[in-house]
Design a protein around this motif. Structure first.
Motif, PDB file in Angstrom:
ATOM      1  N   TYR A  35       3.904   3.806  -3.225  1.00  0.00           N
ATOM      2  CA  TYR A  35       3.524   2.797  -1.945  1.00  0.00           C
ATOM      3  C   TYR A  35       4.212   3.191  -0.742  1.00  0.00           C
ATOM      4  O   TYR A  35       3.580   3.158   0.137  1.00  0.00           O
ATOM      5  CB  TYR A  35       4.082   1.590  -2.502  1.00  0.00           C
ATOM      6  N   THR A  39       2.922   3.588   3.241  1.00  0.00           N
ATOM      7  CA  THR A  39       3.467   2.816   4.139  1.00  0.00           C
ATOM      8  C   THR A  39       4.110   3.556   5.450  1.00  0.00           C
ATOM      9  O   THR A  39       4.262   2.748   6.610  1.00  0.00           O
ATOM     10  CB  THR A  39       4.476   1.727   3.656  1.00  0.00           C
ATOM     11  N   LYS A  53      -2.997  -0.018  -0.303  1.00  0.00           N
ATOM     12  CA  LYS A  53      -1.618  -0.644  -0.005  1.00  0.00           C
ATOM     13  C   LYS A  53      -1.572  -2.031  -0.702  1.00  0.00           C
ATOM     14  O   LYS A  53      -0.630  -2.455  -1.180  1.00  0.00           O
ATOM     15  CB  LYS A  53      -1.543  -0.809   1.550  1.00  0.00           C
TER      16      LYS A  53
END
Length: 81
Positions: A35, A39, A53
């Motif tokens: 993740y 990001t 996401k």
């Protein structure tokens, strides 16, 4: 019939509970690493990036809920599975 259903449920062993928590924490770390790698992208310009996401966020949230549940006392397990 209710007695039969009760006999299929057993208290979760403490070692089993701790092993599950450790496994979930390791999975959380792995998913969080993935993740974090997306990001840092400044813009999520494709549907795939956005969906990925959202998938990571949902997975992290579910793992956190599962860990929270396992931290409670008196967990019972269905022994038929």
């Amino acid at each position: 019939r209710e007695d039969m259903a009760r006999s299929l449920v057993r208290p979760m062993d403490e070692d089993e509970r701790l092993a599950l928590i450790d496994g979930l924490k390791a999975k959380w770390e792995h998913v969080n690493t993935d993740y974090q790698s997306i990001t840092h992208l400044t813009k999520l310009d494709t549907t795939g990036k956005i969906k990925r996401k959202e998938k990571y966020e949902a997975e992290l949230s579910q793992i956190e809920k599962d860990i929270e549940r396992l931290n409670r006392k008196g967990i019972c397990v269905d022994s038929t599975m």
